[in-house]
Design a protein around this motif. Structure first.
Motif, PDB file in Angstrom:
ATOM      1  N   TYR A  82       7.226   6.727  11.255  1.00  0.00           N
ATOM      2  CA  TYR A  82       7.360   6.323   9.862  1.00  0.00           C
ATOM      3  C   TYR A  82       6.612   4.999   9.755  1.00  0.00           C
ATOM      4  N   VAL A  83       5.632   4.926   8.841  1.00  0.00           N
ATOM      5  CA  VAL A  83       4.857   3.708   8.619  1.00  0.00           C
ATOM      6  C   VAL A  83       4.809   3.459   7.121  1.00  0.00           C
ATOM      7  N   THR A  84       5.005   2.229   6.709  1.00  0.00           N
ATOM      8  CA  THR A  84       4.904   1.892   5.290  1.00  0.00           C
ATOM      9  C   THR A  84       4.200   0.543   5.134  1.00  0.00           C
ATOM     10  N   ALA A  85       3.454   0.423   4.031  1.00  0.00           N
ATOM     11  CA  ALA A  85       2.730  -0.818   3.762  1.00  0.00           C
ATOM     12  C   ALA A  85       2.555  -0.995   2.268  1.00  0.00           C
ATOM     13  N   GLU A  86       2.496  -2.257   1.861  1.00  0.00           N
ATOM     14  CA  GLU A  86       2.162  -2.579   0.476  1.00  0.00           C
ATOM     15  C   GLU A  86       0.652  -2.472   0.318  1.00  0.00           C
ATOM     16  N   LEU A  87       0.231  -2.000  -0.850  1.00  0.00           N
ATOM     17  CA  LEU A  87      -1.196  -1.861  -1.141  1.00  0.00           C
ATOM     18  C   LEU A  87      -1.516  -2.484  -2.481  1.00  0.00           C
ATOM     19  N   GLU A  88      -2.787  -2.800  -2.671  1.00  0.00           N
ATOM     20  CA  GLU A  88      -3.234  -3.218  -3.999  1.00  0.00           C
ATOM     21  C   GLU A  88      -3.076  -2.022  -4.933  1.00  0.00           C
ATOM     22  N   VAL A  89      -2.755  -2.275  -6.184  1.00  0.00           N
ATOM     23  CA  VAL A  89      -2.487  -1.212  -7.142  1.00  0.00           C
ATOM     24  C   VAL A  89      -3.666  -0.250  -7.259  1.00  0.00           C
ATOM     25  N   ASP A  90      -4.894  -0.773  -7.264  1.00  0.00           N
ATOM     26  CA  ASP A  90      -6.066   0.101  -7.384  1.00  0.00           C
ATOM     27  C   ASP A  90      -6.123   1.102  -6.230  1.00  0.00           C
ATOM     28  N   LEU A  91      -5.840   0.642  -5.028  1.00  0.00           N
ATOM     29  CA  LEU A  91      -5.872   1.517  -3.864  1.00  0.00           C
ATOM     30  C   LEU A  91      -4.692   2.488  -3.893  1.00  0.00           C
ATOM     31  N   GLN A 125       2.392   8.024  -1.814  1.00  0.00           N
ATOM     32  CA  GLN A 125       1.920   6.809  -2.458  1.00  0.00           C
ATOM     33  C   GLN A 125       2.808   6.558  -3.667  1.00  0.00           C
ATOM     34  N   THR A 126       3.171   5.293  -3.877  1.00  0.00           N
ATOM     35  CA  THR A 126       4.015   4.953  -5.020  1.00  0.00           C
ATOM     36  C   THR A 126       3.460   3.735  -5.736  1.00  0.00           C
ATOM     37  N   LEU A 127       3.703   3.692  -7.029  1.00  0.00           N
ATOM     38  CA  LEU A 127       3.395   2.527  -7.854  1.00  0.00           C
ATOM     39  C   LEU A 127       4.690   2.093  -8.513  1.00  0.00           C
ATOM     40  N   SER A 128       4.959   0.801  -8.508  1.00  0.00           N
ATOM     41  CA  SER A 128       6.185   0.280  -9.104  1.00  0.00           C
ATOM     42  C   SER A 128       5.848  -0.825 -10.091  1.00  0.00           C
ATOM     43  N   THR A 129       6.481  -0.771 -11.250  1.00  0.00           N
ATOM     44  CA  THR A 129       6.361  -1.825 -12.252  1.00  0.00           C
ATOM     45  C   THR A 129       7.762  -2.277 -12.595  1.00  0.00           C
ATOM     46  N   ARG A 130       8.005  -3.582 -12.593  1.00  0.00           N
ATOM     47  CA  ARG A 130       9.347  -4.125 -12.848  1.00  0.00           C
ATOM     48  C   ARG A 130       9.520  -4.453 -14.331  1.00  0.00           C
ATOM     49  N   PHE A 131      10.739  -4.221 -14.815  1.00  0.00           N
ATOM     50  CA  PHE A 131      11.059  -4.472 -16.218  1.00  0.00           C
ATOM     51  C   PHE A 131      12.394  -5.203 -16.333  1.00  0.00           C
ATOM     52  N   GLU A 133      15.489  -7.469 -16.365  1.00  0.00           N
ATOM     53  CA  GLU A 133      15.961  -8.499 -15.444  1.00  0.00           C
ATOM     54  C   GLU A 133      15.200  -8.508 -14.126  1.00  0.00           C
ATOM     55  N   LEU A 134      14.546  -7.421 -13.798  1.00  0.00           N
ATOM     56  CA  LEU A 134      13.769  -7.350 -12.560  1.00  0.00           C
ATOM     57  C   LEU A 134      12.302  -7.694 -12.780  1.00  0.00           C
ATOM     58  N   ALA A 135      11.940  -8.034 -14.026  1.00  0.00           N
ATOM     59  CA  ALA A 135      10.542  -8.356 -14.324  1.00  0.00           C
ATOM     60  C   ALA A 135      10.110  -9.532 -13.467  1.00  0.00           C
ATOM     61  N   GLY A 136       8.904  -9.541 -13.126  1.00  0.00           N
ATOM     62  CA  GLY A 136       8.417 -10.636 -12.292  1.00  0.00           C
ATOM     63  C   GLY A 136       7.031 -10.333 -11.804  1.00  0.00           C
ATOM     64  N   PRO A 137       6.932 -10.030 -10.515  1.00  0.00           N
ATOM     65  CA  PRO A 137       5.594  -9.812  -9.971  1.00  0.00           C
ATOM     66  C   PRO A 137       4.896  -8.658 -10.679  1.00  0.00           C
ATOM     67  N   PRO A 138       3.580  -8.672 -10.650  1.00  0.00           N
ATOM     68  CA  PRO A 138       2.840  -7.572 -11.273  1.00  0.00           C
ATOM     69  C   PRO A 138       3.126  -6.252 -10.548  1.00  0.00           C
ATOM     70  N   ALA A 139       2.573  -5.188 -11.068  1.00  0.00           N
ATOM     71  CA  ALA A 139       2.752  -3.866 -10.470  1.00  0.00           C
ATOM     72  C   ALA A 139       2.425  -3.921  -8.982  1.00  0.00           C
ATOM     73  N   ALA A 140       3.122  -3.101  -8.218  1.00  0.00           N
ATOM     74  CA  ALA A 140       2.925  -3.060  -6.767  1.00  0.00           C
ATOM     75  C   ALA A 140       2.750  -1.623  -6.328  1.00  0.00           C
ATOM     76  N   GLY A 141       2.042  -1.452  -5.236  1.00  0.00           N
ATOM     77  CA  GLY A 141       1.835  -0.120  -4.684  1.00  0.00           C
ATOM     78  C   GLY A 141       2.233  -0.072  -3.225  1.00  0.00           C
ATOM     79  N   ASP A 142       2.587   1.121  -2.786  1.00  0.00           N
ATOM     80  CA  ASP A 142       2.982   1.327  -1.389  1.00  0.00           C
ATOM     81  C   ASP A 142       2.427   2.644  -0.882  1.00  0.00           C
ATOM     82  N   ILE A 143       2.250   2.711   0.428  1.00  0.00           N
ATOM     83  CA  ILE A 143       1.944   3.968   1.094  1.00  0.00           C
ATOM     84  C   ILE A 143       2.993   4.160   2.182  1.00  0.00           C
ATOM     85  N   GLU A 144       3.389   5.407   2.361  1.00  0.00           N
ATOM     86  CA  GLU A 144       4.367   5.750   3.387  1.00  0.00           C
ATOM     87  C   GLU A 144       3.840   6.967   4.137  1.00  0.00           C
ATOM     88  N   ILE A 145       3.740   6.847   5.446  1.00  0.00           N
ATOM     89  CA  ILE A 145       3.261   7.947   6.278  1.00  0.00           C
ATOM     90  C   ILE A 145       4.404   8.351   7.207  1.00  0.00           C
TER      91      ILE A 145
END
Length: 190
Positions: A82-91, A125-131, A133-145
């Motif tokens: 199991y491997v996971t990493a944060e990615l730039e949203v474009d990727l 692959q996932t994209l997350s956007t916070r809204f 009370e959780l609003a804050g950092p810009p959208a984030a992306g992840d990959i999970e293998i």
């Protein structure tokens, strides 16, 4: 004190091969407790990948051994990851990312001549956007293998080296010996 439990020789050899590997300095390996219900014998490693002091990817590699063999494994040993990493949203939003992520694994194993069979897994692959009370950092992306394969030898050093290469690729590390160029800052940045 209870006498030590004798481990089956193929499992003991496989664990010794895993323990013999030193990964690149950005990858920190640690032995962790292995799941006990998946096979009679199990061993696990956890990894964190650091880039500029920040952890940018994590992973777990589990060695399973069933001396009686397992039909789906096509053998007596099985590696599960199991491997996971944060990615730039474009990727993270690239529709080709799952295929690329899968080749990171297979190419890394092949480059280390880590022979295997019965490989399978998923790339998510996932994209997350916070809204709200959780609003804050810009959208984030992840990959999970998630993947598993049956090694064709009890020498698992090439498999661990391949897995470390997968971690490095997932984390966006440059190949060993290559220095990443600094990120260009905008003119108004301090």
């Amino acid at each position: 004190m209870a006498p030590p439990i004798a481990l089956p020789e193929p499992f003991a050899r496989a664990v010794a091969g895993l323990r013999s590997v030193t990964c690149r300095p950005e990858i920190v390996l640690e032995e962790v407790g292995a799941p006990q219900r998946l096979a009679p014998y199990a061993f696990a490693l956890s990894a964190g990948v650091l880039r500029d002091g920040d952890e940018v990817a994590t992973g777990r590699l589990i060695l399973l051994h069933d001396p009686a063999g397992h039909e789906a494994w096509q053998g007596t040993l099985r590696l599960v990851t199991y491997v996971t990493a944060e990615l730039e949203v474009d990727l993270a939003s690239d529709p080709l990312l799952p295929g690329v992520g899968w080749t990171w694994l297979t190419d890394a194993l092949d480059a280390q001549e880590a022979r295997y069979r019965a490989i399978g897994g998923t790339v998510t692959q996932t994209l997350s956007t916070r809204f709200g009370e959780l609003a804050g950092p810009p959208a984030a992306g992840d990959i999970e293998i998630r993947a598993s394969w049956t090694p064709l030898s009890t020498d698992l050093a090439p498999h661990l080296l391949g897995w470390c290469t997968l971690l490095a690729s997932t984390a966006g590390l440059p190949p060993p010996g290559v220095t990443a160029l600094p990120t260009r800052r905008s003119a108004g940045a301090a």
